[in-house]
Every structure is written in C-alpha cells, then in structure tokens.
Design an enzyme around this catalytic site. Structure first.
Site: not given
Ligand code: NAD
Length: 282
Positions: A9, A11-13, A16-17, A48, A103
């Site tokens: 139940g 709510k989540m956006p 996100g960043l 991180y 993780h």
């Molecule tokens: P991503 O696919 O979001 O790619 C990021 C790349 O795309 C960067 O080089 C960035 O400069 C570029 N970019 C971003 N917006 C852009 C745009 N509008 N136009 C052109 N290029 C653009 O990959 P990511 O950042 O590695 O992953 C996103 C998020 O996923 C991470 O920050 C983290 O929160 C999560 N993540 C989780 C795990 C996990 O094991 N759970 C592993 C990797 C990443």
C-alpha cells in the site's frame, strides 16, 4: 511526479536519482539539485559510502522529510550486524527509511533478510527490497520469507528487460526497480535508431524515451547523473505515451544480454568486503 503503489500500500515515485559512484560531496550536491527539480526518490547504498552526503543533500534541500522517498541497501558484510539498520539510518540522518534492500545474495543473506523483517515490523523500514536476487536466490527467498518483498532492484533496460524474473515478480506484485536503466553510459543503447525516431516524434531526447519506456513497463527507474541539465531532463518524461506498436518495436531490442556478469567467486568476495565508512567524511 508519478507514483506507483507497492504491494503493502506504500506509494513510491516511479523516477528517482541514483548516486552510485558519486563522492559524498557529489551526492550531496546532486541530491539537492534533484529535489529542487521535482525528484522525490533518492537511491543510495552502504557500499556507495555516500549515505552521509546523501542525507546532507536531503536536509539542505529544505523539502519535508515525509515528502522524500529514500532507499538504501545493506551490504553483505552487515547482514550479521544486528545494528546494521540503525547504523544506516544514523549515516543518513534519518529516523526511518522508506525502502531498504539486501544489496546482494551473498554471505548470510537469510540473517540479513530477518534483520529487514524485524525493522519492518518496528516501523523503521517502510518497505523491504532485494537487489540482484535473480534465479535460485529469488526462489529460495520467496520460500522462506515472512514478509514478501515490495521491490526487486536489478539490471534492467531494453537489451535486458528481465523477462524471466518478471514471471515470478509480477504475480506477487513485486515491483522491478531498474539499475543501469540507460546502459551505464554505453552509447549503443542510447543510439539505437528507434529511440532517435521516437525522440523526434515526441520532441524528447533518446534518454527520455528510454526512461519513459521503463515507467510504461511498470518499472521504477533511477538514472544516475551529476549533470544538472541531465538531472532535470531525466524527470521530464511524463507528457507523452508510447503506443502499443512503439512499445512492441522497443521490445525487439531484447537480447537477453546483461552488461554486468557476476560470478560466484565475486559473490563470495562481496561477503567479506567492508565499506570504509570512516575513511572520509562520507
Ligand atoms: P545509468 O544507466 O543510469 O547510466 C548513467 C550514465 O548515463 C552516466 O554516464 C550519465 O552521465 C549518463 N546519463 C544520465 N542521464 C543522461 C541523459 N539524460 N542523457 C545522456 N546521458 C545521460 O547507470 P548507473 O548510473 O550506473 O545506474 C543508475 C543507478 O542504479 C545507480 O546510481 C544506483 O542507484 C543503481 N545501481 C544499483 C546497482 C545494484 O547492484 N543494486 C548496480 C548499479 C547501479
């Protein structure tokens, strides 16, 4: 901002960043820019080593805590630390967290999941997540868990849309949260001709078309960027809808191919690696 409703139940956006690979200072700044640009979801992790910076960014933004959805992830070397949830909250400067993941399915992840279930019952964790628990790990987790997870965060993009996992998660209403949603900087994905064509039609960029595709697939998406222009661009994706034919065209890009391949040896290493929280003012 659009929201989705989790299986409990909450709510989540839907966008996100993500702050993977960001220094604490970069995380602080990017989180503040994102929240001022309309973001309400931020994703970090113990590993991180920027949870303190992320927490500072949230505070500095001046946005009410209850309006921001924060997710983080326990690293495997924390799974047997009974204070792991409290220490994560302390680093973030929060009293509770909206979503906390395991993780990786490494080390004593069964004990780690119990920690999350206890924190969920205490109200310190509002939703439980698993990350990278595909295949046999997801099967076992669903057999032994008391609380069904709300979210599974995994590599997911048009080249690898998690077709297999979704056969298990969708009937249980476990939401997919896509990591590497834009291909982690791989230009091949963003430069696929179908995205250029749709970008022209909808007056968007190829990245915006891909991010919208994630949301239209029912995924939650957390693109990473330190660039304020990209940060703003990545949330401006809600003023168009892809047709069924366009979704079918994008579906043809599925190669069932990941960027990241994790070995059993790496999983074993994850269990012993410890994030160096105190090494920097993180
Ligand atoms: P991503 O696919 O979001 O790619 C990021 C790349 O795309 C960067 O080089 C960035 O400069 C570029 N970019 C971003 N917006 C852009 C745009 N509008 N136009 C052109 N290029 C653009 O990959 P990511 O950042 O590695 O992953 C996103 C998020 O996923 C991470 O920050 C983290 O929160 C999560 N993540 C989780 C795990 C996990 O094991 N759970 C592993 C990797 C990443």
């Amino acid at each position: 901002m659009e929201y989705t409703t989790l299986n409990n139940g909450l709510k989540m956006p839907t966008v996100g960043l993500g702050v993977f690979t960001f220094s604490p200072e970069d995380a602080e700044q990017a989180v503040e820019v994102a929240l001022h640009s309309g973001y309400r979801l931020i994703d970090t992790a113990n590993a991180y080593v920027n949870e303190r910076g992320t927490g500072r960014g949230i505070k500095n933004s001046g946005i009410n805590r209850e309006d921001v959805f924060v997710s983080s992830k326990l690293w495997p070397s924390e799974y047997e630390n009974e204070n792991a949830v409290g220490e994560t909250l302390e680093r973030l400067g929060l009293e509770s967290i909206d979503l906390l993941f395991l993780h990786q399915p490494a080390g004593n992840w069964r004990a780690g999941y119990k920690l999350l279930e206890e924190a969920y019952k205490d109200g310190k964790v509002k939703a439980i997540g698993i990350s990278n628990f595909e295949g046999k790990y997801l099967d076992e987790l669903l057999e032994i868990c008391e609380v069904i997870p709300q979210v599974m965060q995994v590599e997911c993009h048009p080249y690898f849309p998690q077709a297999e996992s979704r056969q298990i998660t969708e009937p249980k209403d476990i939401k997919i949260m896509s990591w590497y949603p834009l291909g982690h900087g791989d230009k091949n994905l963003v430069n696929e001709p179908v995205f250029a064509k749709l970008a022209e039609k909808y007056h968007k960029t190829p990245a915006q078309i891909i991010l919208h595709w994630h949301v239209q697939m029912g995924f939650i998406v957390i693109p990473g960027s330190r660039n304020p222009e990209h940060i703003r661009e990545n949330i401006d994706i809600f003023d168009f809808v892809l047709t069924d034919d366009e979704m079918a065209e994008i579906a043809k890009l599925d190669k069932n191919e990941r960027y990241y391949h994790r070995s059993e040896k790496e999983l074993a290493q994850y269990a012993t690696w410890k994030p160096e929280y105190e090494a920097a003012a993180n």
